[in-house]
Motif scaffolding. Structure first.
Motif, PDB file in Angstrom:
ATOM      1  N   ALA A 284      75.827 -20.479  38.360  1.00 46.05           N
ATOM      2  CA  ALA A 284      76.102 -20.309  36.814  1.00 46.05           C
ATOM      3  C   ALA A 284      76.977 -21.680  36.793  1.00 46.05           C
ATOM      4  CB  ALA A 284      76.931 -19.258  36.493  1.00 46.05           C
ATOM      5  N   ASP A 285      77.767 -22.303  37.606  1.00 44.12           N
ATOM      6  CA  ASP A 285      78.184 -23.534  37.131  1.00 44.12           C
ATOM      7  C   ASP A 285      77.651 -24.758  37.674  1.00 44.12           C
ATOM      8  OD1 ASP A 285      80.788 -21.859  36.538  1.00 44.12           O
ATOM      9  OD2 ASP A 285      80.865 -21.547  38.859  1.00 44.12           O
ATOM     10  N   ALA A 286      76.513 -24.639  37.899  1.00 41.07           N
ATOM     11  CA  ALA A 286      75.383 -25.726  38.541  1.00 41.07           C
ATOM     12  C   ALA A 286      75.310 -26.949  37.602  1.00 41.07           C
ATOM     13  CB  ALA A 286      74.025 -25.359  38.786  1.00 41.07           C
ATOM     14  N   GLU A 287      75.494 -26.846  36.210  1.00 41.62           N
ATOM     15  CA  GLU A 287      75.482 -27.787  34.945  1.00 41.62           C
ATOM     16  C   GLU A 287      76.266 -28.721  35.350  1.00 41.62           C
ATOM     17  OE1 GLU A 287      73.639 -29.672  32.299  1.00 41.62           O
ATOM     18  OE2 GLU A 287      72.962 -27.743  33.163  1.00 41.62           O
ATOM     19  N   ARG A 288      77.473 -28.173  35.698  1.00 46.25           N
ATOM     20  CA  ARG A 288      78.847 -29.121  36.185  1.00 46.25           C
ATOM     21  C   ARG A 288      78.309 -30.367  37.102  1.00 46.25           C
ATOM     22  NH1 ARG A 288      84.461 -26.763  38.319  1.00 46.25           N
ATOM     23  NH2 ARG A 288      82.773 -26.558  39.973  1.00 46.25           N
ATOM     24  N   LEU A 289      77.673 -29.729  38.294  1.00 50.78           N
ATOM     25  CA  LEU A 289      77.110 -30.888  39.251  1.00 50.78           C
ATOM     26  C   LEU A 289      75.999 -31.585  38.723  1.00 50.78           C
ATOM     27  CD1 LEU A 289      76.921 -28.478  42.330  1.00 50.78           C
ATOM     28  CD2 LEU A 289      78.415 -30.066  41.917  1.00 50.78           C
ATOM     29  N   LEU A 290      75.177 -31.123  37.765  1.00 51.39           N
ATOM     30  CA  LEU A 290      74.029 -31.942  37.277  1.00 51.39           C
ATOM     31  C   LEU A 290      74.822 -33.055  36.258  1.00 51.39           C
ATOM     32  CD1 LEU A 290      71.610 -29.052  36.706  1.00 51.39           C
ATOM     33  CD2 LEU A 290      71.705 -30.545  38.612  1.00 51.39           C
ATOM     34  N   GLU A 291      75.665 -32.626  35.415  1.00 48.73           N
ATOM     35  CA  GLU A 291      76.289 -33.649  34.457  1.00 48.73           C
ATOM     36  C   GLU A 291      76.950 -34.560  35.460  1.00 48.73           C
ATOM     37  OE1 GLU A 291      75.874 -34.060  31.294  1.00 48.73           O
ATOM     38  OE2 GLU A 291      74.751 -32.283  31.299  1.00 48.73           O
ATOM     39  N   SER A 292      77.772 -34.175  36.482  1.00 52.27           N
ATOM     40  CA  SER A 292      78.358 -35.210  37.227  1.00 52.27           C
ATOM     41  C   SER A 292      77.264 -36.310  38.072  1.00 52.27           C
ATOM     42  CB  SER A 292      78.992 -34.489  38.428  1.00 52.27           C
ATOM     43  OG  SER A 292      79.701 -35.514  39.210  1.00 52.27           O
ATOM     44  N   ALA A 293      76.209 -35.927  38.520  1.00 49.93           N
ATOM     45  CA  ALA A 293      75.258 -36.544  38.778  1.00 49.93           C
ATOM     46  C   ALA A 293      74.680 -37.737  37.838  1.00 49.93           C
ATOM     47  CB  ALA A 293      74.129 -36.107  39.455  1.00 49.93           C
ATOM     48  N   ARG A 294      74.383 -36.961  36.505  1.00 51.79           N
ATOM     49  CA  ARG A 294      73.911 -37.960  35.539  1.00 51.79           C
ATOM     50  C   ARG A 294      74.977 -38.949  35.122  1.00 51.79           C
ATOM     51  NH1 ARG A 294      72.329 -32.486  33.375  1.00 51.79           N
ATOM     52  NH2 ARG A 294      70.010 -32.138  33.707  1.00 51.79           N
ATOM     53  N   ALA A 295      76.128 -38.544  35.178  1.00 52.90           N
ATOM     54  CA  ALA A 295      77.353 -39.595  34.689  1.00 52.90           C
ATOM     55  C   ALA A 295      77.332 -40.585  35.763  1.00 52.90           C
ATOM     56  CB  ALA A 295      78.680 -38.802  34.724  1.00 52.90           C
ATOM     57  N   SER A 296      76.898 -40.383  36.977  1.00 61.83           N
ATOM     58  CA  SER A 296      76.711 -41.571  38.254  1.00 61.83           C
ATOM     59  C   SER A 296      75.616 -42.236  38.088  1.00 61.83           C
ATOM     60  CB  SER A 296      76.882 -40.696  39.322  1.00 61.83           C
ATOM     61  OG  SER A 296      77.879 -39.982  39.561  1.00 61.83           O
ATOM     62  N   GLY A 297      74.727 -42.039  36.877  1.00 59.47           N
ATOM     63  CA  GLY A 297      73.582 -42.925  36.847  1.00 59.47           C
ATOM     64  C   GLY A 297      72.235 -42.244  37.278  1.00 59.47           C
ATOM     65  N   ALA A 298      72.402 -41.294  37.911  1.00 54.30           N
ATOM     66  CA  ALA A 298      71.094 -40.518  38.212  1.00 54.30           C
ATOM     67  C   ALA A 298      70.364 -39.958  37.014  1.00 54.30           C
ATOM     68  CB  ALA A 298      71.238 -39.587  39.317  1.00 54.30           C
ATOM     69  N   ARG A 332      74.966 -40.605  47.807  1.00 57.96           N
ATOM     70  CA  ARG A 332      75.474 -41.460  48.825  1.00 57.96           C
ATOM     71  C   ARG A 332      74.392 -42.434  49.637  1.00 57.96           C
ATOM     72  NH1 ARG A 332      77.732 -37.310  53.013  1.00 57.96           N
ATOM     73  NH2 ARG A 332      79.416 -37.220  51.378  1.00 57.96           N
ATOM     74  N   HIS A 333      73.196 -41.881  49.671  1.00 58.14           N
ATOM     75  CA  HIS A 333      72.125 -42.648  50.536  1.00 58.14           C
ATOM     76  C   HIS A 333      71.366 -43.434  49.499  1.00 58.14           C
ATOM     77  CE1 HIS A 333      73.689 -40.816  54.290  1.00 58.14           C
ATOM     78  NE2 HIS A 333      73.649 -39.572  53.687  1.00 58.14           N
ATOM     79  N   CYS A 334      71.165 -43.106  48.398  1.00 59.07           N
ATOM     80  CA  CYS A 334      69.932 -43.413  47.751  1.00 59.07           C
ATOM     81  C   CYS A 334      70.617 -44.005  46.259  1.00 59.07           C
ATOM     82  CB  CYS A 334      68.845 -42.513  47.156  1.00 59.07           C
ATOM     83  SG  CYS A 334      68.114 -41.787  48.719  1.00 59.07           S
ATOM     84  N   GLY A 335      71.813 -43.632  45.969  1.00 60.21           N
ATOM     85  CA  GLY A 335      72.555 -44.271  44.686  1.00 60.21           C
ATOM     86  C   GLY A 335      71.740 -43.343  43.336  1.00 60.21           C
ATOM     87  N   PRO A 336      71.956 -44.036  42.126  1.00 54.05           N
ATOM     88  CA  PRO A 336      71.397 -43.548  40.926  1.00 54.05           C
ATOM     89  C   PRO A 336      69.872 -43.564  40.876  1.00 54.05           C
ATOM     90  CG  PRO A 336      72.504 -45.555  40.438  1.00 54.05           C
ATOM     91  CD  PRO A 336      72.571 -45.331  42.028  1.00 54.05           C
ATOM     92  N   VAL A 337      69.217 -42.685  41.373  1.00 49.60           N
ATOM     93  CA  VAL A 337      67.647 -42.519  41.543  1.00 49.60           C
ATOM     94  C   VAL A 337      67.203 -41.573  40.808  1.00 49.60           C
ATOM     95  CG1 VAL A 337      67.509 -43.847  43.524  1.00 49.60           C
ATOM     96  CG2 VAL A 337      67.635 -41.558  43.687  1.00 49.60           C
ATOM     97  N   PRO A 338      65.969 -41.366  40.290  1.00 46.81           N
ATOM     98  CA  PRO A 338      65.478 -40.138  39.561  1.00 46.81           C
ATOM     99  C   PRO A 338      65.436 -38.875  40.414  1.00 46.81           C
ATOM    100  CG  PRO A 338      64.191 -41.870  39.212  1.00 46.81           C
ATOM    101  CD  PRO A 338      65.031 -42.253  40.271  1.00 46.81           C
ATOM    102  N   VAL A 339      65.965 -37.846  39.997  1.00 43.25           N
ATOM    103  CA  VAL A 339      66.098 -36.406  41.023  1.00 43.25           C
ATOM    104  C   VAL A 339      65.555 -35.520  40.060  1.00 43.25           C
ATOM    105  CG1 VAL A 339      67.778 -35.008  41.954  1.00 43.25           C
ATOM    106  CG2 VAL A 339      68.251 -37.443  41.782  1.00 43.25           C
TER     107      VAL A 339
END
Length: 404
Positions: A284-298, A332-339
């Motif tokens: 239920a808190d997964a949106e926080r992870l997704l927003e964190s990844a988006r903020a990193s450029g992914a 960590r290994h691919c950087g801000p790539v499409p996910v």
């Protein structure tokens, strides 16, 4: 100091000696009742040694007797942490739990009888050796008094004083050897039963599993926070845009705060704090992870089907950690790539699929490191499965977990 004399400097040598002498106490008590201790014959000595056997053997029927004997054996037969001996303070191999089966009672009975007979033998050798030493000392100036001694003594003469150390050395050699044999017998007869060994093994396994779980929690949470912080800081420096830098700092702050909460919760568990630890995050808190990844450029494309709130707590919490490790691995290994992230709850199964593109020149080989291995292990423990590896020119993490 010569090796031969080294046991004489250890306290455990004398506590073992005392332990054996105490074992003869029941024979002495019985001897006062029958047949008496005044000028006993050879047959009387046999009775003194044999008559107490049924009494001490029947004492083993009391379950607490095994605990009492185990505690005494640990205290007097095993070197403590203060002892100057290799292995002092280690696991004694002697149980201190009451008898739980007839096998435990039988071994306790054998131990009590052995201790009785060993005590009688140790008392006899002690009296003979000490008596011989005193007789030799007295025979240096007076005629020797050999009453009660089995070993004949030479006549009167000052040279007898030179022979005094011999019976004392024999006594100490017997004490050292007998003490070691009694210790080995105690480990054999008072050692943990198969059920106790199994219980100890299960407890040890649970401790190792708990440590592994805590290590994974720290790896996933702290690893994700540090990865996001590194990626955000690098992107902000490369962008040289104040607005982007503010967003990056916000993302770093939020991720760091979440990591600190996880760290505090784990530390409370390790300290066995009575205060309730904060709840672990779920899907239920997964949106926080997704927003964190988006903020990193992914560029994260998300699709969720099915009611996530119906997922059981353990499955939802482990699913969150698997998603967290998957996104951390991408950054960590691919950087801000499409996910592309797909989460589904259908037919009693939680499905999770995370796919990402690989940067140009990155080989799509191997199965990943410890993080991805942890995902597969988590899925196996929950009765599901997880596959990680190359897929259509990118990388895929696919998880299926049963909800039952």
């Amino acid at each position: 100091m010569p090796r031969f004399f080294r046991p004489l400097t250890r306290a455990v040598t004398y506590t073992r000696w005392l332990h054996m002498l105490i074992g003869a106490g029941m024979s002495l008590i019985c001897a006062f009742v029958f047949p008496g201790v005044v000028k006993p014959s050879f047959g009387d000595w046999i009775l003194i040694v044999v008559l107490p056997i049924p009494l001490v053997a029947s004492a083993a029927l009391v379950p607490a007797m095994r605990r009492a004997e185990g505690l005494q054996a640990r205290l007097m037969l095993i070197p403590g942490q203060h002892a100057r001996v290799k292995g002092g303070g280690e696991d004694s191999g002697i149980s201190v739990t009451p008898s739980a089966s007839w096998s435990d009672r039988g071994r306790t009975a054998v131990w009590l009888v052995l201790r009785l007979e060993a005590g009688c033998a140790a008392s006899f050798v002690t009296l003979q050796c000490l008596g011989s030493a005193l007789a030799l000392l007295g025979a240096s100036t007076e005629p020797p008094q050999t009453s009660g001694l089995l070993v004949p003594l030479p006549g009167q003469g000052w040279a007898n004083a030179l022979l005094v150390p011999i019976p004392l050395m024999v006594l100490m050699a017997v004490v050292v050897v007998a003490g070691r044999l009694m210790t080995a017998a105690a480990r054999r007869l008072l050692g943990p039963s198969p059920s106790e060994r199994l219980a100890a093994l299960e407890e040890r396994t649970e401790q190792l599993l708990e440590r592994t779980r805590i290590a994974r929690e720290l790896h996933d949470s702290i690893g994700h926070a540090l990865t996001v912080a590194v990626v955000q800081a690098g992107a902000a420096r490369a962008a040289a845009d104040p607005e982007f830098t503010d967003r990056a700092l916000d993302a770093i702050e939020e991720t760091g705060r979440a990591a600190l909460e996880d760290l505090e919760r784990v530390l409370r568990v390790l300290r066995e704090d009575e205060r309730p630890a904060s709840g672990r995050p779920t899907l239920a808190d997964a949106e926080r992870l997704l927003e964190s990844a988006r903020a990193s450029g992914a560029k994260v494309d998300t699709e969720v089907t099915g009611p996530l709130e119906s997922v059981p707590g353990p499955v939802s919490r482990e699913g969150y950690r698997m998603l967290q490790e998957s996104l951390t691995n991408v950054l960590r290994h691919c950087g801000p790539v499409p996910v592309r992230v797909r989460i589904s709850v259908d037919d009693g199964v939680l499905g999770m699929d995370v796919r990402n593109a690989l940067p140009a020149g990155t080989p799509a080989t191997g199965r990943g490191g410890s993080g991805l291995r942890g995902i597969r292990e988590r899925a196996t423990l929950l009765g599901g499965r997880a596959t990680t590896g190359p897929c259509d020119g990118g990388w895929q993490v696919h998880v299926e977990l049963p909800l039952g």
